[in-house]
Design a protein around this motif. Sequence first.
Motif, mmCIF file in Angstrom:
data_model
loop_
_atom_site.group_PDB
_atom_site.id
_atom_site.type_symbol
_atom_site.label_atom_id
_atom_site.label_comp_id
_atom_site.label_asym_id
_atom_site.label_seq_id
_atom_site.Cartn_x
_atom_site.Cartn_y
_atom_site.Cartn_z
ATOM 1 N N GLY A 172 55.241 46.784 50.881
ATOM 2 C CA GLY A 172 55.675 48.548 50.460
ATOM 3 C C GLY A 172 54.922 48.441 48.952
ATOM 4 O O GLY A 172 55.602 49.351 48.200
ATOM 5 N N VAL A 173 53.789 48.003 48.663
ATOM 6 C CA VAL A 173 53.412 48.407 47.454
ATOM 7 C C VAL A 173 52.743 49.754 47.391
ATOM 8 O O VAL A 173 52.144 50.315 48.430
ATOM 9 C CB VAL A 173 52.049 47.168 46.935
ATOM 10 C CG1 VAL A 173 52.819 46.023 46.879
ATOM 11 C CG2 VAL A 173 51.053 47.521 48.072
ATOM 12 N N ASN A 174 52.850 50.553 46.315
ATOM 13 C CA ASN A 174 52.121 51.615 46.051
ATOM 14 C C ASN A 174 50.891 51.784 45.056
ATOM 15 O O ASN A 174 51.223 50.775 44.065
ATOM 16 C CB ASN A 174 53.198 52.771 45.464
ATOM 17 C CG ASN A 174 54.318 53.108 46.737
ATOM 18 O OD1 ASN A 174 53.837 52.981 47.738
ATOM 19 N ND2 ASN A 174 55.545 53.092 46.136
ATOM 20 N N ALA A 175 49.896 52.439 45.039
ATOM 21 C CA ALA A 175 48.872 52.340 44.033
ATOM 22 C C ALA A 175 49.585 53.132 42.835
ATOM 23 O O ALA A 175 50.093 54.023 42.925
ATOM 24 C CB ALA A 175 47.650 52.871 44.507
ATOM 25 N N ILE A 176 49.123 52.483 41.568
ATOM 26 C CA ILE A 176 49.811 53.018 40.449
ATOM 27 C C ILE A 176 48.169 53.726 39.828
ATOM 28 O O ILE A 176 47.314 52.991 39.520
ATOM 29 C CB ILE A 176 50.242 52.111 39.529
ATOM 30 C CG1 ILE A 176 51.216 51.809 39.941
ATOM 31 C CG2 ILE A 176 50.494 52.788 38.137
ATOM 32 C CD1 ILE A 176 52.147 50.740 39.399
ATOM 33 N N PRO A 177 48.221 54.940 39.669
ATOM 34 C CA PRO A 177 46.749 55.562 39.310
ATOM 35 C C PRO A 177 46.696 55.656 37.707
ATOM 36 O O PRO A 177 47.688 55.305 36.986
ATOM 37 C CB PRO A 177 46.710 56.754 39.892
ATOM 38 C CG PRO A 177 48.240 57.229 39.854
ATOM 39 C CD PRO A 177 48.963 56.053 40.077
ATOM 40 N N ALA A 178 45.525 55.773 37.022
ATOM 41 C CA ALA A 178 45.101 56.004 35.730
ATOM 42 C C ALA A 178 45.608 55.124 34.954
ATOM 43 O O ALA A 178 45.977 55.183 33.680
ATOM 44 C CB ALA A 178 45.881 57.298 35.125
ATOM 45 N N ILE A 179 45.254 53.789 35.241
ATOM 46 C CA ILE A 179 45.356 52.577 34.516
ATOM 47 C C ILE A 179 43.931 52.278 34.122
ATOM 48 O O ILE A 179 43.179 51.748 35.058
ATOM 49 C CB ILE A 179 46.098 51.209 35.000
ATOM 50 C CG1 ILE A 179 47.645 51.730 35.256
ATOM 51 C CG2 ILE A 179 46.305 50.101 34.224
ATOM 52 C CD1 ILE A 179 48.582 50.817 35.799
ATOM 53 N N GLU A 180 43.512 52.009 32.718
ATOM 54 C CA GLU A 180 42.132 51.887 32.459
ATOM 55 C C GLU A 180 42.048 50.170 31.929
ATOM 56 O O GLU A 180 41.048 49.917 31.954
ATOM 57 C CB GLU A 180 41.962 52.492 31.216
ATOM 58 C CG GLU A 180 41.879 54.297 31.386
ATOM 59 C CD GLU A 180 41.761 54.924 30.073
ATOM 60 O OE1 GLU A 180 41.671 54.258 29.076
ATOM 61 O OE2 GLU A 180 41.968 56.262 30.027
ATOM 62 N N GLU A 181 43.085 49.840 31.493
ATOM 63 C CA GLU A 181 42.904 48.293 31.470
ATOM 64 C C GLU A 181 44.351 47.394 31.429
ATOM 65 O O GLU A 181 45.446 47.987 31.441
ATOM 66 C CB GLU A 181 42.722 48.211 29.798
ATOM 67 C CG GLU A 181 42.316 46.801 29.280
ATOM 68 C CD GLU A 181 41.990 47.034 27.727
ATOM 69 O OE1 GLU A 181 42.766 46.406 26.866
ATOM 70 O OE2 GLU A 181 41.017 47.547 27.319
ATOM 71 N N VAL A 182 44.150 46.320 31.824
ATOM 72 C CA VAL A 182 45.315 45.386 31.920
ATOM 73 C C VAL A 182 44.958 43.960 31.393
ATOM 74 O O VAL A 182 43.783 43.456 31.568
ATOM 75 C CB VAL A 182 45.570 45.121 33.504
ATOM 76 C CG1 VAL A 182 46.435 43.746 33.624
ATOM 77 C CG2 VAL A 182 45.781 46.323 34.353
ATOM 78 N N ASN A 183 45.944 43.566 30.506
ATOM 79 C CA ASN A 183 45.617 42.229 29.831
ATOM 80 C C ASN A 183 46.587 41.194 30.095
ATOM 81 O O ASN A 183 48.136 41.632 30.308
ATOM 82 C CB ASN A 183 45.733 42.328 28.499
ATOM 83 C CG ASN A 183 44.578 43.143 27.943
ATOM 84 O OD1 ASN A 183 43.292 43.016 28.338
ATOM 85 N ND2 ASN A 183 44.792 44.381 27.056
ATOM 86 N N ILE A 184 46.085 39.937 30.740
ATOM 87 C CA ILE A 184 47.314 39.018 31.013
ATOM 88 C C ILE A 184 47.100 38.231 29.893
ATOM 89 O O ILE A 184 46.079 37.492 29.771
ATOM 90 C CB ILE A 184 47.184 38.525 32.559
ATOM 91 C CG1 ILE A 184 47.255 39.617 33.415
ATOM 92 C CG2 ILE A 184 48.098 37.456 32.811
ATOM 93 C CD1 ILE A 184 46.692 39.142 34.864
ATOM 94 N N PHE A 185 48.124 37.412 29.194
ATOM 95 C CA PHE A 185 48.395 36.647 28.221
ATOM 96 C C PHE A 185 48.873 35.405 28.616
ATOM 97 O O PHE A 185 50.054 35.460 29.070
ATOM 98 C CB PHE A 185 49.338 37.163 27.034
ATOM 99 C CG PHE A 185 48.643 38.374 26.381
ATOM 100 C CD1 PHE A 185 47.809 38.315 25.307
ATOM 101 C CD2 PHE A 185 49.207 39.515 26.655
ATOM 102 C CE1 PHE A 185 47.563 39.514 24.542
ATOM 103 C CE2 PHE A 185 48.755 40.797 26.183
ATOM 104 C CZ PHE A 185 47.979 40.709 25.083
#
Length: 161
Positions: free
Chosen positions: A47-60
């Motif tokens: 049941g995942v939903n798309a999350i719009p308008a994310i320009e960048e994801v950083n994983i530390f």
Amino acid sequence: MNREKLMKMAGAVRTGGKGSMRRKKKAVHKTTTTDDKRLQSTLKRIGVNAIPAIEEVNIFKDDIVIQFVNPKVQASIAANTWVVSGSPQTKKLQDILPQVLSHLGPDNLDNLKKLAEEIQKRAPGAGATATAAQEDDDDQVPDLVAGETFEAAAEEGNAAA
């Protein structure tokens, strides 16, 4: 095509010499779309939903940052599942730190400071002090619960058996 090249290609298909039968097995090319379809059906079941308008994801991760630019982000809060898909770039924390600082809030900034301190402790110049601090922690024995001893616990265990 010239005749020699055509004959050479036809000769590679035969199993034996002139007059012998050709291969019957056809080369099967497996596509990767089956894996993608299987993943998408599993995500749909969660049941995942798309999350719009994310320009960048950083994983530390330690002193490495995995950066996704314009990723596709999907989430299921109930299943505690986040899916980030796109093309990743691996960078060192020192290289990307000035760029990331502007995106962080005050809580995350404190966490980043702690991470930076840990990295400095593991640096070659500061390795001796970090090792000495770890040895001091290893030498300490935890305190027992008041009124209990190891012998009493062992006797209780033997009596129960």
